[in-house]
Design an enzyme around this catalytic site. Structure first.
Site, PDB file in Angstrom:
ATOM      1  N   GLU A  73       0.810  -1.215   0.000  1.00  0.00           N
ATOM      2  CA  GLU A  73       0.000   0.000   0.000  1.00  0.00           C
ATOM      3  C   GLU A  73       0.850   1.275   0.000  1.00  0.00           C
ATOM      4  OE1 GLU A  73      -2.913  -0.320  -0.663  1.00  0.00           O
ATOM      5  OE2 GLU A  73      -3.902  -1.949   0.416  1.00  0.00           O
ATOM      6  N   HIS A  92      -2.600   2.453   8.570  1.00  0.00           N
ATOM      7  CA  HIS A  92      -3.633   1.628   7.939  1.00  0.00           C
ATOM      8  C   HIS A  92      -3.793   0.356   8.749  1.00  0.00           C
ATOM      9  CE1 HIS A  92      -5.944  -0.750   5.239  1.00  0.00           C
ATOM     10  NE2 HIS A  92      -4.927  -1.458   4.774  1.00  0.00           N
ATOM     11  N   HIS A  94      -6.559  -3.193   9.778  1.00  0.00           N
ATOM     12  CA  HIS A  94      -7.686  -4.061   9.436  1.00  0.00           C
ATOM     13  C   HIS A  94      -8.485  -4.354  10.704  1.00  0.00           C
ATOM     14  CE1 HIS A  94      -5.542  -5.851   5.618  1.00  0.00           C
ATOM     15  NE2 HIS A  94      -5.636  -4.534   5.589  1.00  0.00           N
ATOM     16  N   TYR A 113     -21.499  12.052  19.143  1.00  0.00           N
ATOM     17  CA  TYR A 113     -20.751  13.288  18.902  1.00  0.00           C
ATOM     18  C   TYR A 113     -19.259  13.057  18.666  1.00  0.00           C
ATOM     19  CZ  TYR A 113     -18.670  13.535  23.610  1.00  0.00           C
ATOM     20  OH  TYR A 113     -17.934  13.293  24.734  1.00  0.00           O
ATOM     21  N   HIS A 155     -12.282  -3.726   3.464  1.00  0.00           N
ATOM     22  CA  HIS A 155     -10.836  -3.683   3.673  1.00  0.00           C
ATOM     23  C   HIS A 155     -10.473  -3.308   5.113  1.00  0.00           C
ATOM     24  CE1 HIS A 155      -6.786  -2.472   1.566  1.00  0.00           C
ATOM     25  NE2 HIS A 155      -6.586  -2.921   2.784  1.00  0.00           N
ATOM     26  N   TYR A 208     -11.104  21.580  22.499  1.00  0.00           N
ATOM     27  CA  TYR A 208     -11.327  20.594  23.562  1.00  0.00           C
ATOM     28  C   TYR A 208     -11.646  19.243  22.942  1.00  0.00           C
ATOM     29  CZ  TYR A 208     -13.725  18.145  27.386  1.00  0.00           C
ATOM     30  OH  TYR A 208     -14.112  17.237  28.311  1.00  0.00           O
TER      31      TYR A 208
END
Length: 210
Positions: A73, A92, A94, A113, A155, A208
């Site tokens: 990748e 990255h 999985h 949130y 993925h 914050y």
């Protein structure tokens, strides 16, 4: 940070992803800026056996330097780092809950949130493309627009930060949010926060985060 320290940090963060359940085996990869170039983890090397000498340098022209092949990748990392100069690290993974949700080709809406931790009112899922391809890299860059994390369909996920620690913290939060979202979906239809409320949250997040 010296090049030697950066190489050690990449190994350390990938080992932590195993301990934290964000990866298994040799899955996942990470990169870190090194001047105009970047360092990336190698392909197919166990993180337990990885040494600083295994880390690969990738130049701005795509040339690789090192005794190992770069992660499959590497072009994904190159594309993100080129498009987003504010980031120094790309991780990255999985992670299991993220990977599960990604098979539905769904992102994470404003059901909580804390989704704002990735920089917006949702966390997008990039369309599917074969791993290691320019198409996947392009899809990820698009999904990351205005965001610091995204899912990759069928993925896993991408988490970016100003440091590897920041990227790892974000990846953990995204995996936790995904687990919560899947639990909510199993119980019924989550009620998402309004655009007005998410705008308020995003404004608060500029000073914050907790």
């Amino acid at each position: 940070m010296t090049a030697a320290q950066a190489r050690k940090q990449l190994i350390a963060v990938m080992r932590r992803t195993l301990v934290l359940g964000l990866n298994t085996g040799t899955a996942g990869n990470a990169s870190l800026r090194a001047g105009r170039d970047f360092l990336v983890t190698p392909s197919g090397v166990s993180y337990g056996r990885m040494t600083p000498g295994d880390i690969v340098t990738v130049t701005t022209t795509g040339e690789t330097r090192g005794k190992r092949k770069p992660s499959s990748e590497w072009c994904l990392h190159a594309a993100i780092l080129a498009a987003r100069p504010e980031f120094s690290a790309v991780l990255h993974t999985h992670a299991p809950h993220v990977a599960a949700l990604s098979t539905l080709r769904k992102g994470i809406p404003a059901f909580h949130y804390m989704v704002a931790v990735a920089g917006g009112a949702d966390i997008r899922c990039a369309p599917y493309a074969t791993f290691g391809t320019k198409k996947l890299a392009d899809n990820a860059v698009t999904a990351l627009a205005g965001r610091s994390a995204c899912l990759l369909a069928n993925h896993g996920m991408i988490a970016c930060g100003r440091s590897l620690d920041e990227a790892l913290d974000l990846a953990l939060e995204v995996e936790n949010l995904t687990r919560q979202y899947l639990l909510a979906l199993a119980a019924g239809a989550p009620r998402n926060l309004s655009a007005t409320e998410m705008a308020r949250v995003l404004k608060k997040f500029t000073t914050y985060k907790s």
